[in-house]
Design a protein around this motif. Structure first.
Motif, PDB file in Angstrom:
ATOM      1  N   ARG A 126      -9.808 -62.702   3.855  1.00 58.09           N
ATOM      2  CA  ARG A 126      -9.660 -63.162   5.317  1.00 58.09           C
ATOM      3  C   ARG A 126      -9.869 -64.565   5.471  1.00 58.09           C
ATOM      4  N   GLU A 159     -11.209 -66.913   7.198  1.00 61.04           N
ATOM      5  CA  GLU A 159     -12.247 -67.359   8.188  1.00 61.04           C
ATOM      6  C   GLU A 159     -13.028 -68.396   7.624  1.00 61.04           C
ATOM      7  N   TYR A 217     -16.825 -65.094   3.564  1.00 61.28           N
ATOM      8  CA  TYR A 217     -16.021 -65.865   2.574  1.00 61.28           C
ATOM      9  C   TYR A 217     -14.590 -65.541   2.732  1.00 61.28           C
ATOM     10  N   ARG A 268     -17.494 -52.433  16.791  1.00 60.08           N
ATOM     11  CA  ARG A 268     -16.625 -52.674  15.640  1.00 60.08           C
ATOM     12  C   ARG A 268     -15.211 -53.567  15.848  1.00 60.08           C
TER      13      ARG A 268
HETATM   14  P1  AMP Z   1     -15.714 -54.969   7.871  1.00 55.68           P
HETATM   15  O1  AMP Z   1     -14.315 -54.506   7.125  1.00 55.68           O
HETATM   16  O2  AMP Z   1     -15.220 -56.197   8.979  1.00 55.68           O
HETATM   17  O3  AMP Z   1     -16.178 -53.892   8.821  1.00 55.68           O
HETATM   18  O4  AMP Z   1     -16.794 -55.326   6.991  1.00 55.68           O
HETATM   19  C1  AMP Z   1     -17.428 -54.588   6.132  1.00 55.68           C
HETATM   20  C2  AMP Z   1     -18.354 -55.263   5.420  1.00 55.68           C
HETATM   21  O5  AMP Z   1     -17.821 -56.408   4.661  1.00 55.68           O
HETATM   22  C3  AMP Z   1     -19.411 -56.323   6.417  1.00 55.68           C
HETATM   23  O6  AMP Z   1     -20.480 -55.450   6.754  1.00 55.68           O
HETATM   24  C4  AMP Z   1     -19.869 -57.312   5.392  1.00 55.68           C
HETATM   25  O7  AMP Z   1     -20.767 -56.761   4.719  1.00 55.68           O
HETATM   26  C5  AMP Z   1     -18.582 -57.547   4.390  1.00 55.68           C
HETATM   27  N1  AMP Z   1     -17.596 -58.715   4.836  1.00 55.68           N
HETATM   28  C6  AMP Z   1     -16.931 -58.710   6.086  1.00 55.68           C
HETATM   29  N2  AMP Z   1     -16.110 -59.838   6.077  1.00 55.68           N
HETATM   30  C7  AMP Z   1     -16.841 -60.538   5.173  1.00 55.68           C
HETATM   31  C8  AMP Z   1     -16.549 -62.056   4.649  1.00 55.68           C
HETATM   32  N3  AMP Z   1     -15.744 -62.585   5.341  1.00 55.68           N
HETATM   33  N4  AMP Z   1     -17.253 -62.378   3.793  1.00 55.68           N
HETATM   34  C9  AMP Z   1     -18.261 -61.516   2.982  1.00 55.68           C
HETATM   35  N5  AMP Z   1     -18.328 -60.508   3.391  1.00 55.68           N
HETATM   36  C10 AMP Z   1     -17.792 -59.881   4.425  1.00 55.68           C
END
Ligand code: AMP
Length: 419
Positions: free
Chosen positions: A111, A113, A120, A256
């Motif tokens: 991603r 970001e 990251y 979410r």
């Molecule tokens: P999500 O897919 O956004 O629900 O993310 C699931 C989990 O992945 C989150 O709770 C974080 O622990 C981890 N996560 C999401 N985005 C990032 C990122 N950019 N860097 C590190 N960990 C991430």
């Protein structure tokens, strides 16, 4: 000199003990719950994610690594793990197997970001999905597995946040209520939220800016607008969570960041909270597989970020078992002895004994110093004299004690030592 791209990290050998520990815990828990491993490619057709995650989301709009391949097809590096699993489920006819299908994965996730601690551009997720069953017990099973996973790592004081955002029948009604409420604050919310108000009003609720949080606190609750089916599903889920003794907190601001969620959404937070703190999250996505071209297939899943877990393990000084290392170091003095040492090392490895061979051309003292600094418990010393007499010297690096062992007894002696 090149550096690793911004927002990415090298995972050096010293760090690997954490990764290994987490993966082993995850895998053994998945086995206990009957989840089987799946791996999908690190890139997919971009349309898979645009259709599933949703066009108005931050991930699709701003964060996806998209590129045209040499054939002109628009591809994307995986920005999340669920849609590829659903694609594989459809592509390989996994729906013909007894349902629910239980799958888990480890995957790099990309991603674009703004990098900071815990965020990251490439991170890793452990995720699992249960496909093909609408039973609220399955939501509870996924939540329990996620919870047990964090507990098994030794993390304490975690919070389990829970909400239901309804289905395509009741959510539009709620969305309108939410817009009605926020229209009174349109000049007070941040510019991002003003955009969300138009594109994705539910996301207004999880803005992390303090002034927007305050406004969100008094916003209408999705739980108050659930249709009878969603309400029943949620009540049954709560019942199962209570049977299982899982300590949930209802959080009406939990929505979410991906559009495919329906009904149950949940997150696991460390005690301190904060913007980049969520350890993992998941929920139901009952319409996703149909949207990807399959038959209606209810499903529920979860994903956790490995780097954030490691940050928390370190912050709480939780020890992890060290990575296994070879038990033996072979040092030699002289060319003839070195040849013997090379042969011996090869033989040991074939017999399942881990060995590091001392570098050539160093004094015995320097060789022993290296064995010590590598933390290897035993050194085998070979010199001309030992070769002539068909023995080796075995040195216990901790006590400094040395012992002579005949070559024909060596293998069984060392195997006993490491048993
Ligand atoms: P999500 O897919 O956004 O629900 O993310 C699931 C989990 O992945 C989150 O709770 C974080 O622990 C981890 N996560 C999401 N985005 C990032 C990122 N950019 N860097 C590190 N960990 C991430």
């Amino acid at each position: 000199m090149n550096k690793a791209p911004r927002g990415t990290a090298d995972i050096l050998p010293l760090e690997q003990a954490y990764w290994r520990f987490i993966k082993e815990k995850a895998e053994s828990l998945c086995q206990l719950y009957g989840y089987e491993r799946i791996e999908t490619p690190i890139f997919e057709e971009a349309s898979l994610f645009i259709r599933s995650i949703g066009e108005g989301t931050d991930i699709v709009e701003k964060e996806m690594y998209v590129f045209k391949d040499r054939g002109g097809k628009l591809m994307a590096l995986k920005p999340e793990g669920t849609a590829p699993v659903c694609r594989a489920y459809l592509e390989h006819g996994l729906f013909n197997l007894p349902k629910p299908i239980r799958l888990f994965y480890f995957s790099p996730i990309f991603r674009y970001e703004r990098p900071q601690a815990g965020r990251y551009r490439q991170h890793y997720q452990f995720g699992f999905e249960a496909l093909g069953d609408a039973d609220p017990y399955l939501d509870a099973e996924v939540i329990e597995l996620a919870w047990q996973f964090f507990l098994s790592l030794g993390l304490k004081g975690l919070r389990l946040e829970l909400n239901s955002i309804g289905c395509k029948m009741c959510r539009p009604v709620y969305r309108e209520k939410l817009k009605e409420y926020y229209s009174g604050y349109i000049l007070k919310i941040c510019p991002d939220c003003q955009r969300r108000f138009i594109q994705n009003p539910l996301r207004l609720l999880d803005c992390k800016k303090p002034s927007c949080i305050e406004i969100g606190e008094n916003a209408p609750h999705s739980l108050d607008y659930l249709c009878p089916d969603c309400k029943r599903h949620f009540q049954n889920l709560i019942h199962y969570l209570e049977i299982l003794g899982l300590p949930y907190n209802l959080n009406h601001r939990l929505v979410r960041g991906l559009d495919y969620y329906t009904r149950t959404v949940f997150e696991v937070q460390p005690p301190e909270g904060g913007a980049q703190s969520t350890l993992g999250g998941g929920g139901r996505y009952d319409d996703l597989i149909e949207e990807l071209g399959g038959n209606p297939t209810p499903a529920v899943g979860f994903a956790a970020g490995i780097e954030r877990i490691i940050l928390n393990l370190k912050k709480n000084n939780i020890p992890v078992p060290p990575s296994p290392k070879p038990n033996f170091f072979i040092s030699s003095i002289g060319d003839k002895a070195r040849e013997e040492a090379i042969k011996l090392a090869s033989l040991f490895r074939k017999e399942g004994l881990g060995v590091i061979l001392a570098p050539a051309g160093k004094s015995l003292k320097a060789q022993l110093r290296q064995a010590n600094s590598r933390g290897i418990p035993y050194t085998i010393i070979l010199g001309e004299d030992e070769i002539k007499r068909n023995v080796i010297r075995l040195r216990n690096m901790k006590s400094g004690e040395e012992k002579e062992i005949p070559r024909h007894e060596l293998l069984s002696y060392l195997k006993d030592l490491t048993r």
